[in-house]
Design a protein around this motif. Structure first.
Motif, PDB file in Angstrom:
ATOM      1  N   ILE A 138      71.955  35.498  60.006  1.00 48.47           N
ATOM      2  CA  ILE A 138      72.354  34.156  59.412  1.00 48.47           C
ATOM      3  C   ILE A 138      72.971  34.269  57.737  1.00 48.47           C
ATOM      4  CG2 ILE A 138      71.704  32.108  58.820  1.00 48.47           C
ATOM      5  CD1 ILE A 138      69.961  31.925  61.203  1.00 48.47           C
ATOM      6  N   ARG A 139      72.031  35.043  57.317  1.00 49.87           N
ATOM      7  CA  ARG A 139      72.435  35.419  56.000  1.00 49.87           C
ATOM      8  C   ARG A 139      73.673  35.991  55.663  1.00 49.87           C
ATOM      9  NH1 ARG A 139      72.309  33.314  51.021  1.00 49.87           N
ATOM     10  NH2 ARG A 139      72.007  34.750  49.274  1.00 49.87           N
ATOM     11  N   SER A 141      76.151  36.348  57.650  1.00 47.48           N
ATOM     12  CA  SER A 141      77.289  35.533  57.969  1.00 47.48           C
ATOM     13  C   SER A 141      77.433  34.497  57.029  1.00 47.48           C
ATOM     14  CB  SER A 141      76.906  34.798  59.251  1.00 47.48           C
ATOM     15  OG  SER A 141      75.919  33.740  59.114  1.00 47.48           O
ATOM     16  N   GLU A 142      76.525  33.914  56.118  1.00 50.24           N
ATOM     17  CA  GLU A 142      76.702  32.994  55.175  1.00 50.24           C
ATOM     18  C   GLU A 142      77.279  33.864  53.880  1.00 50.24           C
ATOM     19  OE1 GLU A 142      72.934  31.276  54.139  1.00 50.24           O
ATOM     20  OE2 GLU A 142      73.069  30.127  55.890  1.00 50.24           O
ATOM     21  N   VAL A 143      76.757  34.992  53.809  1.00 49.79           N
ATOM     22  CA  VAL A 143      77.321  35.805  52.542  1.00 49.79           C
ATOM     23  C   VAL A 143      78.900  36.130  52.820  1.00 49.79           C
ATOM     24  CG1 VAL A 143      77.286  38.024  51.436  1.00 49.79           C
ATOM     25  CG2 VAL A 143      75.236  36.825  51.724  1.00 49.79           C
ATOM     26  N   ARG A 145      81.020  34.488  54.564  1.00 51.29           N
ATOM     27  CA  ARG A 145      81.796  33.186  54.569  1.00 51.29           C
ATOM     28  C   ARG A 145      82.094  32.965  52.960  1.00 51.29           C
ATOM     29  NH1 ARG A 145      79.161  30.389  57.564  1.00 51.29           N
ATOM     30  NH2 ARG A 145      77.784  29.478  56.192  1.00 51.29           N
ATOM     31  N   ALA A 146      80.990  32.878  52.302  1.00 56.07           N
ATOM     32  CA  ALA A 146      80.926  32.826  50.696  1.00 56.07           C
ATOM     33  C   ALA A 146      82.083  33.726  50.070  1.00 56.07           C
ATOM     34  CB  ALA A 146      79.695  32.990  50.089  1.00 56.07           C
ATOM     35  N   ARG A 181      75.474  23.445  46.814  1.00 53.44           N
ATOM     36  CA  ARG A 181      74.940  23.652  48.183  1.00 53.44           C
ATOM     37  C   ARG A 181      73.786  24.289  48.238  1.00 53.44           C
ATOM     38  NH1 ARG A 181      80.669  26.487  50.080  1.00 53.44           N
ATOM     39  NH2 ARG A 181      81.800  24.806  49.773  1.00 53.44           N
ATOM     40  N   ARG A 182      73.369  25.137  47.453  1.00 56.00           N
ATOM     41  CA  ARG A 182      71.755  25.772  47.588  1.00 56.00           C
ATOM     42  C   ARG A 182      70.637  24.827  47.321  1.00 56.00           C
ATOM     43  NH1 ARG A 182      72.977  29.604  44.115  1.00 56.00           N
ATOM     44  NH2 ARG A 182      73.719  31.050  46.008  1.00 56.00           N
ATOM     45  N   MET A 185      70.457  22.793  50.339  1.00 56.34           N
ATOM     46  CA  MET A 185      70.058  23.622  51.549  1.00 56.34           C
ATOM     47  C   MET A 185      68.426  23.674  51.142  1.00 56.34           C
ATOM     48  SD  MET A 185      70.376  25.139  54.367  1.00 56.34           S
ATOM     49  CE  MET A 185      72.039  25.323  54.476  1.00 56.34           C
TER      50      MET A 185
END
Length: 377
Positions: A138-139, A141-143, A145-146, A181-182, A185
């Motif tokens: 998950i991390r 994929s988030e990285v 995408r960022a 966003r962080r 979250m």
């Protein structure tokens, strides 16, 4: 086999060596002694393990494997034991079969407990590692995408307008958005953590209540629950059997339905083909009827001409020679024309008969197919 018996076998083997036994017997004796020694070693290790669980560590006697003696002392020790076994003095008392069985059963239960704990620890470690891997995915994929959004929004703008204030503002805005966003979250995770803690407290409370209720239950309640459980199990078994029968009947019904559907599909295809063929035959029949009417009209005209000519021929009086010759030639031509038209009429009648036969045969076939379709239903 006990230690004294083993020593007696060894002493007998040493005494027998003086009698020069054959090599085959010596090999068999060595194999038997090796098997006995391995069994005794396994049994001794198990007994030492059980004894180690009972005695404290500081009061334990040294193990046989931990005692280091020289070869001469060991030979002297074996000689003394051998002499003692021969004289029958100071022989130790061994464990009975029931005691050995009890020790073995306890060892088996301990091994099962260790295996159960090991399996539980392994499953817990596996779930922990799976959660770590899922979190890492998950991390990642988030990285990713960022990084993609940063390259799309910032790097392209910087590459187009190098050194501009607009690019710096975009970078600052992007960083502020990411921080926001962080923070969002983090707030969501905090709220989720609080809700999970509340759920955990509720579950612990319910578990404690269940334990109290289970402690309050008596043997009679347990017997009643066992009886109800047996009744429910019988009901479930009956329902399962009924469900199995219904599934079988449903499968048979579906097979029959599929067979009738395939028959209906074939019948519909045959019906459509016959409908098309009927339309073609109707068009052909209309065309033939039109040709027949035209031929009938031509025949009527020819008959009228023929009657007129025959009437003229009947009323004919001997004409002159040249007139007669001309009339004769004209008459021959007319007869040829009559024969030609009569031949055409015969051909048209034969064609009409053939088409009528084909139409009757097609009509009979269509009626037979309709009867078969109705019988299939």
């Amino acid at each position: 086999m006990t230690d004294d018996e083993t020593e007696s076998v060894l002493s007998d083997s040493h005494e027998g060596s003086e009698l020069e036994l054959p090599v085959i017997q010596l090999c068999g004796l060595v194999e038997e002694l090796s098997y006995v020694n391995s069994a005794l070693k396994t049994e001794t290790e198990m007994f030492e393990k059980y004894y180690a669980k009972l005695e404290p560590r500081d009061q334990r006697p040294p193990r046989l494997s931990e005692i280091k003696i020289s070869a001469a002392d060991y030979a002297q020790f074996r000689g003394r034991r051998r002499s003692k076994s021969r004289t029958g003095m100071d022989r130790g008392v061994g464990l009975t079969a029931d005691q050995k069985l009890e020790l073995v059963q306890k060892e088996v239960e301990d091994m099962k407990d260790d295996l159960r704990h090991t399996r539980a620890n392994a499953e817990r470690d596996l779930q922990h590692h799976e959660a770590i891997i899922e979190e890492a995915e998950i991390r990642w994929s988030e990285v990713s995408r960022a990084v993609h959004e940063f390259e799309k929004d910032i790097l392209k703008a910087i590459s187009k307008k190098k050194g501009s204030i607009l690019a710096t503002q975009k970078v600052m805005k992007y960083i502020e958005d990411m921080n926001r966003r962080r923070d969002n979250m983090k707030e969501k995770l905090r709220l989720k953590n609080v809700s999970l803690k509340v759920q955990r407290k509720k579950m612990l409370l319910q578990l404690r209540q269940k334990e109290e209720v289970s402690e309050a239950l008596h043997d009679v309640d347990f017997q009643q629950l066992k009886i109800e459980n047996a009744q429910f199990l019988e009901t479930i078994e009956a329902r399962n059997q009924e469900l199995t029968q219904l599934k079988l009947s449903s499968g048979n019904t579906l097979q029959v339905l599929n067979a009738y559907k395939s028959k209906l599909h074939r019948a519909m295809e045959i019906y459509l083909n016959l409908d098309k063929e009927i339309l073609l035959r109707k068009e052909l029949l209309e065309k033939i009827e039109k040709e027949t009417l035209q031929v009938e009209e031509d025949r009527a005209k020819a008959e009228a001409v023929n009657k007129r000519l025959r009437k003229q021929l009947a009323e004919f009086r001997a004409p002159q020679v040249m007139t007669y010759v001309r009339e004769k030639i004209l008459n021959a031509d007319l007869e040829k024309s009559i024969r030609m038209w009569e031949r055409k009429v015969e051909i048209a009648e034969m064609s009409l008969k053939g088409h009528r036969k084909a139409w009757n045969r097609m009509k009979t076939t269509n009626e037979q197919l309709q009867a078969d379709y109705l019988a299939g239903k």
